[in-house]
Design an enzyme around this catalytic site. Structure first.
Site, PDB file in Angstrom:
ATOM      1  N   LYS A  81       0.869  -1.186   0.000  1.00  0.00           N
ATOM      2  CA  LYS A  81       0.000   0.000   0.000  1.00  0.00           C
ATOM      3  C   LYS A  81       0.898   1.225   0.000  1.00  0.00           C
ATOM      4  CE  LYS A  81      -4.478   1.055   0.481  1.00  0.00           C
ATOM      5  NZ  LYS A  81      -5.641   0.333  -0.039  1.00  0.00           N
ATOM      6  N   GLY A 182     -22.975   5.178   4.391  1.00  0.00           N
ATOM      7  CA  GLY A 182     -22.253   5.685   3.227  1.00  0.00           C
ATOM      8  C   GLY A 182     -23.155   5.716   2.008  1.00  0.00           C
ATOM      9  N   GLY A 184     -21.362   6.556  -1.072  1.00  0.00           N
ATOM     10  CA  GLY A 184     -20.303   6.780  -2.061  1.00  0.00           C
ATOM     11  C   GLY A 184     -20.279   5.699  -3.111  1.00  0.00           C
ATOM     12  N   VAL A 186     -18.863   2.578  -3.374  1.00  0.00           N
ATOM     13  CA  VAL A 186     -19.199   1.185  -3.038  1.00  0.00           C
ATOM     14  C   VAL A 186     -20.657   1.091  -2.574  1.00  0.00           C
ATOM     15  CG1 VAL A 186     -18.673  -0.742  -1.496  1.00  0.00           C
ATOM     16  CG2 VAL A 186     -16.809   0.630  -2.451  1.00  0.00           C
ATOM     17  N   ALA A 187     -21.043   1.986  -1.685  1.00  0.00           N
ATOM     18  CA  ALA A 187     -22.403   1.947  -1.136  1.00  0.00           C
ATOM     19  C   ALA A 187     -23.447   2.074  -2.241  1.00  0.00           C
ATOM     20  CB  ALA A 187     -22.585   3.065  -0.114  1.00  0.00           C
TER      21      ALA A 187
HETATM   22  P1  NAD Z   1     -16.268   7.064  -1.376  1.00  0.00           P
HETATM   23  O1  NAD Z   1     -15.364   8.169  -0.997  1.00  0.00           O
HETATM   24  O2  NAD Z   1     -16.829   7.002  -2.751  1.00  0.00           O
HETATM   25  O3  NAD Z   1     -17.518   6.983  -0.375  1.00  0.00           O
HETATM   26  C1  NAD Z   1     -17.379   7.073   0.999  1.00  0.00           C
HETATM   27  C2  NAD Z   1     -18.606   7.820   1.486  1.00  0.00           C
HETATM   28  O4  NAD Z   1     -18.626   7.761   2.916  1.00  0.00           O
HETATM   29  C3  NAD Z   1     -18.606   9.296   1.109  1.00  0.00           C
HETATM   30  O5  NAD Z   1     -19.815   9.600   0.440  1.00  0.00           O
HETATM   31  C4  NAD Z   1     -18.504  10.016   2.454  1.00  0.00           C
HETATM   32  O6  NAD Z   1     -19.198  11.253   2.473  1.00  0.00           O
HETATM   33  C5  NAD Z   1     -19.142   8.995   3.363  1.00  0.00           C
HETATM   34  N1  NAD Z   1     -18.836   9.165   4.784  1.00  0.00           N
HETATM   35  C6  NAD Z   1     -17.714   9.637   5.377  1.00  0.00           C
HETATM   36  N2  NAD Z   1     -17.859   9.670   6.706  1.00  0.00           N
HETATM   37  C7  NAD Z   1     -19.089   9.167   6.974  1.00  0.00           C
HETATM   38  C8  NAD Z   1     -19.818   8.931   8.167  1.00  0.00           C
HETATM   39  N3  NAD Z   1     -19.320   9.228   9.367  1.00  0.00           N
HETATM   40  N4  NAD Z   1     -21.074   8.419   8.066  1.00  0.00           N
HETATM   41  C9  NAD Z   1     -21.616   8.141   6.864  1.00  0.00           C
HETATM   42  N5  NAD Z   1     -20.964   8.349   5.702  1.00  0.00           N
HETATM   43  C10 NAD Z   1     -19.725   8.856   5.764  1.00  0.00           C
HETATM   44  O7  NAD Z   1     -15.437   5.724  -1.033  1.00  0.00           O
HETATM   45  P2  NAD Z   1     -15.716   4.258  -1.528  1.00  0.00           P
HETATM   46  O8  NAD Z   1     -14.806   3.960  -2.644  1.00  0.00           O
HETATM   47  O9  NAD Z   1     -17.170   4.031  -1.680  1.00  0.00           O
HETATM   48  O10 NAD Z   1     -15.164   3.419  -0.281  1.00  0.00           O
HETATM   49  C11 NAD Z   1     -15.974   3.217   0.867  1.00  0.00           C
HETATM   50  C12 NAD Z   1     -15.243   2.230   1.775  1.00  0.00           C
HETATM   51  O11 NAD Z   1     -15.012   1.001   1.083  1.00  0.00           O
HETATM   52  C13 NAD Z   1     -13.879   2.693   2.275  1.00  0.00           C
HETATM   53  O12 NAD Z   1     -13.662   2.178   3.567  1.00  0.00           O
HETATM   54  C14 NAD Z   1     -12.912   2.021   1.306  1.00  0.00           C
HETATM   55  O13 NAD Z   1     -11.629   1.864   1.875  1.00  0.00           O
HETATM   56  C15 NAD Z   1     -13.615   0.700   1.110  1.00  0.00           C
HETATM   57  N6  NAD Z   1     -13.248   0.008  -0.126  1.00  0.00           N
HETATM   58  C16 NAD Z   1     -13.447   0.587  -1.328  1.00  0.00           C
HETATM   59  C17 NAD Z   1     -13.117  -0.119  -2.477  1.00  0.00           C
HETATM   60  C18 NAD Z   1     -13.373   0.463  -3.841  1.00  0.00           C
HETATM   61  O14 NAD Z   1     -13.227  -0.287  -4.834  1.00  0.00           O
HETATM   62  N7  NAD Z   1     -13.733   1.725  -3.973  1.00  0.00           N
HETATM   63  C19 NAD Z   1     -12.561  -1.409  -2.402  1.00  0.00           C
HETATM   64  C20 NAD Z   1     -12.406  -1.983  -1.134  1.00  0.00           C
HETATM   65  C21 NAD Z   1     -12.745  -1.274  -0.008  1.00  0.00           C
END
Ligand code: NAD
Length: 349
Positions: A81, A182, A184, A186-187
């Protein structure tokens, strides 16, 4: 755990590479945890840290997590990483990205980078001008490559369904109440898949507009960020932050299943046991959220197409079922079982 350098998170990491190039605006730490199974793959995080020690801790933990994740996904990759220490204004210049690309290149392929929090596909294109040891790039081979988010979402959704099958004996999430932390990348994907199958979604994001937009798209309801984890729900799906499962929050959970995509959901290893003691079925995060790295790996190795990515992602439920079965047999919590499996796979059992 081995702590010869006084860092509790140091776990015989193979390489800790500090990059300090103020002339290019770059301060970064690139860490290779293990190359036992292949070159160390893991994304680059662009984040403003309080201090360098916090960045180092993050990179040590995340790189070990990538070793475990890649091993459990059956990929021929080790774990690594990088973290780029962003300034408070989070300014990201082409010079910084170029310098980062050169730093990755100096490791001669022992580390392969891709996007993580704060880094985009466009950023990876800049990085790729300096090194070939990069994935997560746009390309023309169907949906192999590019944004890993949708692939992560698919794997999380399939894993969530496996948890529903094991925990509730149901083949579908139709009519089930899913609390989503969330809104974002993934969600959103998880919400779309779940809504298409008839789930009732409660969605919370610190960015209210994002939560509202996703709720509108999926027929869901916006709820507060302070309540989403504690709703009376069939499934809680953390898809935002790490370390949200603590002694305090676990005691307040009102669900039988926790299955979401966020990295490092357990604040401490003891929290895995706490979930188990409460009879809450937990899907270990680095197993359920491996869809993105599966896509990145297939892109980097050039060994398959979109169909193969899908096939590899559809192996996620099987791995979760193996973990839950061993957990039921041994009484050890699923997170501890997964860690032990991963350690064996990387030759450290
Ligand atoms: P993203 O930045 O697109 O979405 C994250 C969302 O979480 C944002 O909309 C943000 O406003 C929200 N957020 C932050 N603090 C918050 C809180 N206290 N309560 C509610 N929402 C909150 O990121 P993502 O790519 O969707 O990643 C989300 C998670 O999944 C992270 O932990 C990331 O490490 C993990 N992840 C992502 C991937 C990927 O392919 N993108 C792969 C593996 C793991």
């Amino acid at each position: 755990m081995n702590t010869p350098w006084g860092y509790p998170d140091f776990d015989a990491h193979e390489v800790v590479h500090f990059v300090d190039e103020p002339e290019h605006g770059l301060r970064a730490i690139i860490i290779i945890h293990s190359t036992h199974l292949g070159p160390a793959a893991g994304g680059a995080r662009f984040w403003h840290y309080e201090d360098a020690a916090q960045a180092l801790t993050d990179a040590l933990r995340l790189s070990r997590g990538m070793s475990y994740k890649n091993a459990m996904a059956g990929l021929p990759l080790g774990g690594g990483k990088s973290v780029i220490l962003a300034s408070p204004d989070r300014h990201k210049s082409p010079e910084l990205l170029a310098a980062f690309g050169k730093a990755v290149d100096r490791l001669c392929g022992r580390y392969i980078t891709a996007e993580d929090v704060g880094m985009s596909v466009t950023d990876m294109v800049e990085v790729s001008r300096q090194t070939k040891f990069v994935a997560g790039l746009p390309n023309d081979r169907g949906d192999v490559g590019g944004d890993p988010g949708p692939h992560t979402s698919l794997g999380v959704f399939l894993g969530l369904k496996a948890a529903v099958k094991r925990g509730l004996g149901k083949d579908s999430v139709d009519g089930l109440r899913i609390a989503l932390q969330g809104a974002g990348s993934v969600a959103s994907g998880v919400a779309m898949h779940a809504a298409a199958e008839g789930a009732k979604l409660s969605i919370a994001d610190v960015d209210q507009a994002k939560a509202k937009k996703l709720a509108d798209q999926t027929g869901g309801t916006v709820v507060g960020t302070d309540e989403v984890l504690f709703l009376d729900a069939d499934v809680v799906s953390p898809c935002a932050l790490g370390a949200i499962l603590t002694e305090e929050s676990i005691a307040r959970l009102n669900t039988g299943i926790v299955a979401g995509g966020a990295n490092n959901q357990l604040a401490t290893a003891a929290d895995g046991a706490r979930l188990n003691d409460r009879g809450i079925l937990y899907a270990p995060d680095y197993v359920i959220n491996a869809g993105g790295i599966i896509n990145v790996c297939t892109e980097y190795l050039g060994d398959g197409d979109a169909a193969l990515v899908r096939e590899r992602i559809s192996g996620i439920p099987t791995r979760l079922e193996q973990i839950w079965a061993e957990s039921a047999e041994t009484g050890r919590d699923p997170a501890a079982v997964a860690d032990a499996m991963a350690q064996r796979l990387i030759g450290r059992g």
